[in-house]
Design a protein around this motif. Sequence first.
Motif, PDB file in Angstrom:
ATOM      1  N   VAL A 155     -37.241  21.986   9.736  1.00 12.10           N
ATOM      2  CA  VAL A 155     -38.704  22.958   9.007  1.00 12.10           C
ATOM      3  C   VAL A 155     -39.302  23.240   9.952  1.00 12.10           C
ATOM      4  N   ALA A 156     -39.265  24.434  10.400  1.00 16.28           N
ATOM      5  CA  ALA A 156     -40.247  24.577  11.145  1.00 16.28           C
ATOM      6  C   ALA A 156     -41.571  25.235  10.418  1.00 16.28           C
ATOM      7  N   PRO A 157     -42.744  24.947  11.330  1.00 15.35           N
ATOM      8  CA  PRO A 157     -44.307  25.362  10.483  1.00 15.35           C
ATOM      9  C   PRO A 157     -44.633  27.165  10.543  1.00 15.35           C
ATOM     10  N   LEU A 158     -45.318  27.751   9.497  1.00 18.51           N
ATOM     11  CA  LEU A 158     -45.753  28.720  10.072  1.00 18.51           C
ATOM     12  C   LEU A 158     -47.060  28.749   9.985  1.00 18.51           C
ATOM     13  N   TYR A 159     -47.674  29.064  10.815  1.00 17.93           N
ATOM     14  CA  TYR A 159     -49.533  29.632  10.468  1.00 17.93           C
ATOM     15  C   TYR A 159     -49.372  30.947  10.123  1.00 17.93           C
ATOM     16  N   GLN A 160     -50.654  31.033   9.903  1.00 17.46           N
ATOM     17  CA  GLN A 160     -52.196  31.827   9.799  1.00 17.46           C
ATOM     18  C   GLN A 160     -52.707  31.187  10.953  1.00 17.46           C
ATOM     19  N   ARG A 161     -52.574  32.354  12.560  1.00 21.31           N
ATOM     20  CA  ARG A 161     -53.802  31.520  13.252  1.00 21.31           C
ATOM     21  C   ARG A 161     -54.290  33.068  13.675  1.00 21.31           C
ATOM     22  N   HIS A 162     -55.652  32.019  14.632  1.00 20.53           N
ATOM     23  CA  HIS A 162     -56.141  33.457  15.601  1.00 20.53           C
ATOM     24  C   HIS A 162     -55.071  34.902  16.116  1.00 20.53           C
ATOM     25  N   LYS A 163     -55.569  35.783  16.653  1.00 21.25           N
ATOM     26  CA  LYS A 163     -55.063  36.459  17.004  1.00 21.25           C
ATOM     27  C   LYS A 163     -55.140  35.963  18.514  1.00 21.25           C
ATOM     28  N   PHE A 164     -55.660  35.564  18.956  1.00 17.93           N
ATOM     29  CA  PHE A 164     -55.907  34.881  20.499  1.00 17.93           C
ATOM     30  C   PHE A 164     -55.243  33.009  20.800  1.00 17.93           C
ATOM     31  N   ASP A 165     -54.584  32.699  19.578  1.00 17.51           N
ATOM     32  CA  ASP A 165     -54.379  31.479  19.482  1.00 17.51           C
ATOM     33  C   ASP A 165     -52.923  31.163  19.632  1.00 17.51           C
ATOM     34  N   GLY A 166     -52.602  29.956  20.509  1.00 22.97           N
ATOM     35  CA  GLY A 166     -51.393  29.620  20.523  1.00 22.97           C
ATOM     36  C   GLY A 166     -50.195  30.852  21.754  1.00 22.97           C
ATOM     37  N   VAL A 185     -37.799  31.689  14.763  1.00 23.59           N
ATOM     38  CA  VAL A 185     -38.704  31.299  14.526  1.00 23.59           C
ATOM     39  C   VAL A 185     -40.012  30.934  14.980  1.00 23.59           C
ATOM     40  N   ARG A 186     -40.720  31.209  14.143  1.00 26.71           N
ATOM     41  CA  ARG A 186     -42.041  32.314  14.757  1.00 26.71           C
ATOM     42  C   ARG A 186     -43.209  31.161  15.496  1.00 26.71           C
ATOM     43  N   GLN A 187     -42.865  29.648  15.245  1.00 27.27           N
ATOM     44  CA  GLN A 187     -43.367  28.818  15.936  1.00 27.27           C
ATOM     45  C   GLN A 187     -42.983  27.664  15.880  1.00 27.27           C
ATOM     46  N   PRO A 188     -42.022  27.956  17.015  1.00 25.26           N
ATOM     47  CA  PRO A 188     -41.299  26.999  17.311  1.00 25.26           C
ATOM     48  C   PRO A 188     -41.903  25.301  18.582  1.00 25.26           C
ATOM     49  N   ILE A 189     -42.817  26.357  18.524  1.00 26.44           N
ATOM     50  CA  ILE A 189     -43.990  24.436  18.897  1.00 26.44           C
ATOM     51  C   ILE A 189     -45.585  23.939  18.046  1.00 26.44           C
ATOM     52  N   GLY A 190     -45.053  24.276  16.843  1.00 30.07           N
ATOM     53  CA  GLY A 190     -46.255  24.413  15.948  1.00 30.07           C
ATOM     54  C   GLY A 190     -46.646  23.132  15.566  1.00 30.07           C
ATOM     55  N   GLY A 191     -45.673  22.061  15.864  1.00 27.49           N
ATOM     56  CA  GLY A 191     -46.118  20.324  15.873  1.00 27.49           C
ATOM     57  C   GLY A 191     -45.729  19.648  14.939  1.00 27.49           C
TER      58      GLY A 191
ATOM     59  N   HIS B 227     -63.970  24.539  28.017  1.00 26.24           N
ATOM     60  CA  HIS B 227     -65.122  24.783  28.799  1.00 26.24           C
ATOM     61  C   HIS B 227     -65.992  25.937  28.040  1.00 26.24           C
ATOM     62  N   PRO B 228     -67.142  26.070  28.789  1.00 26.20           N
ATOM     63  CA  PRO B 228     -68.438  26.557  27.396  1.00 26.20           C
ATOM     64  C   PRO B 228     -67.859  27.934  26.540  1.00 26.20           C
ATOM     65  N   SER B 229     -66.867  28.711  27.523  1.00 24.23           N
ATOM     66  CA  SER B 229     -66.935  30.186  26.782  1.00 24.23           C
ATOM     67  C   SER B 229     -64.914  30.548  26.357  1.00 24.23           C
ATOM     68  N   GLU B 230     -64.356  29.269  26.762  1.00 27.61           N
ATOM     69  CA  GLU B 230     -63.505  29.275  26.060  1.00 27.61           C
ATOM     70  C   GLU B 230     -62.999  28.408  25.163  1.00 27.61           C
ATOM     71  N   THR B 231     -62.114  28.665  23.641  1.00 24.68           N
ATOM     72  CA  THR B 231     -61.672  27.100  22.692  1.00 24.68           C
ATOM     73  C   THR B 231     -60.109  27.969  22.726  1.00 24.68           C
ATOM     74  N   LEU B 232     -59.620  28.413  23.610  1.00 21.59           N
ATOM     75  CA  LEU B 232     -58.211  29.257  23.356  1.00 21.59           C
ATOM     76  C   LEU B 232     -56.982  27.974  23.668  1.00 21.59           C
ATOM     77  N   SER B 233     -56.029  27.939  22.566  1.00 21.53           N
ATOM     78  CA  SER B 233     -54.988  27.126  22.285  1.00 21.53           C
ATOM     79  C   SER B 233     -54.251  27.576  22.740  1.00 21.53           C
ATOM     80  N   HIS B 234     -54.002  27.246  23.511  1.00 15.75           N
ATOM     81  CA  HIS B 234     -52.153  27.898  24.395  1.00 15.75           C
ATOM     82  C   HIS B 234     -51.126  27.655  23.835  1.00 15.75           C
ATOM     83  N   LEU B 235     -51.183  26.009  22.885  1.00 12.88           N
ATOM     84  CA  LEU B 235     -49.724  25.562  22.257  1.00 12.88           C
ATOM     85  C   LEU B 235     -49.711  27.114  20.588  1.00 12.88           C
TER      86      LEU B 235
END
Lengths: 422, 235
Positions: A155-166, A185-191, B227-235
């Motif tokens: 089971v892989a997770p599916l989250y609602q994330r911020h548009k610039f996250d991940g 699988v939308r979030q293969p490295i979801g945690g 970083h002061p102007s970035e909290t982007l989580s890449h994973l």
Amino acid sequence: MSDILPLPDAVESKLSEIGKADLLVGIPSYNNARTIGHVVRAASAGLTKYFRDARAVIVNSDGGSTDQTQEIVAQADVPELSTILVSHGSPLIAKILTPYHGIPGKGSAFRAIFQIADRLGVRAACVVDADLRSIRPDWFELLLGPVVEGHADYVAPLYQRHKFDGTITNSIVYPLTRALYGKRVRQPIGGEFGFSGDLARLFLAKPVWETDVARFGIDIWMTTTALAEGHRVCQAYLGAKLHDAKDPGGDLTQMMTQVVGSCFDLVECYESIWAGVHGSEPVPLFGFPHAVGVEPVPVNAERMLSIFRQGLTALEELWATVLSQSLRAELREAAGAPVQRVRVTDPVWTEVVYRFAVAHHRRSIPREHLLGSLVPLYLGRTASFVLEMWEAGAQEVEERVERLARSFEEMKPLLVSEWRTL
Amino acid sequence: MTAFWESVVIEALRGVGMKLGQVLPNLAMTVVLLVLGLLIGGVVKIVLRRLLRAFRFDQRCQGWGITQAVRRAGIGREPADIVSLVTFWGIFVIFATMAVDLLWRPQDAGAAGVLVMFLPHLFAAVLILVIGWLLANFLAQGVLIASVNSGIPEARLLARAVRWGVLLFTFATALTQLGIGKEMVLIAFGITFGGLIFALALAFGLGGRRLAREILERRLRRGREPHPSETLSHL
């Protein structure tokens, strides 16, 4: 069969005391005193509420915390459940017992969890991060339930994330995994993941615990192994994922090396499987998708662009061994545009990722250098994505990610042909 | 006048003739040895290259990362070619040494003897140079990538400094190995390297005081706050 690390005596005696168990929740941790109590309580509540008749165990695999993480787990209210503390990373054990103990990381923590799952003969297990602030008891039903009820092995997770996250997930891991193995699988490295006891044993038996899999690479490795080896994979909608802030810029090269490196290693490993896969299909989704509020993510696109532009001049010679002249020209053209109009297009980005995967396979330059040199390109693509989607809503961003994933699928013949010309 | 010519010129020519008579057979043998060296070396080179290719030596080197390391050092040839070429020149040098020894008169110190005595040092020096060259390229590339990824504007300068620092150290070590001006090399290296570091430290601390402060602050704060102007989580 990989070498098995002996477990600490205290764990051994606890295991003897418990004997067998049905379910296991694993929590890898390192200095998570602030949040782990909440995670343990959520797990115990979830297990009590949704799996009342099951014999359940919570395992905390710790990497040598110095902030009382273990004490907090021990004192957390876990009614009618056994709590095992695995002192992962303790120098006493590491020095005496295990040759693989030298690699500190999430993967090594998972290994101890898999070992315990194996010893207890559990039917289903799940792992959740210790820094979660949004975890709820129903997550455990969603992660364990599909396995317990026989609907899935993984089971892989599916989250609602911020548009610039991940962004590594959105721009590399998801589209690449989908194009290669044909499953969305939308979030293969979801945690957070759920898996069967049999799959835990399979993971444990793989000889990967000395590689980057033992670090950040564990998530993609588990998902890919499950997909490539034909296990039934599903997704569970968990809502928002809020967790403690980490320094995002500090470890980007390391992250890229470990996650994308593991991804590329797996491309090599499962060549016979992905080469014959065309298109993709959705996987079953458990849970009820709903809109949730997510934390804002401030992004400094100009900083990313400046690294991208610097890379184009400073790393030109190195990239010449990986990327074609026309592709480099397109990247230069993109970088030369005014900030708001910088666009690394889907075909360009897809080709970049595929060419890096091939170069990784060919070992045309040292792999650490190759993956490190991908960082400026990735930042360029991320900046381009951020600028393009600045005003967009969550749905629009999701559609944009889907377009990129389709580009990866459409251009897969390029990867196949380049791979075969080695 | 005639007597003078007889005594000086003819005598001299006779002397030269005698000397040539002594040297010419050896000279001929020298040429023969050189040609033999070329021929035997060439044959061994061809046979060895074919054998190495039959055993997929190039592919194995690719897997071991040797090919890439060699390419980074600016050598475009395949490993099998390099090994066969080195063997060719090795054989040729042995024959050339024997040839040079033939030209030397018995009362002179044997050139081959001197060369043989010197060969281990020469070999070690060449090895040091090759390893140093590869290491310099590898480290410079690593520094360049890390600096670019950290957004350091002087990335190329840093990479060059690392490359030349390692090369300088390599040359100094190689020269010491050859026994060429040991003390001089040591002192020159110490002064140059120390001066370089001192100059860099001064330039960094005085010229780029703000940058130095920023870098140190960033380094010391790493892992504690984003970083002061970035909290982007890449994973």
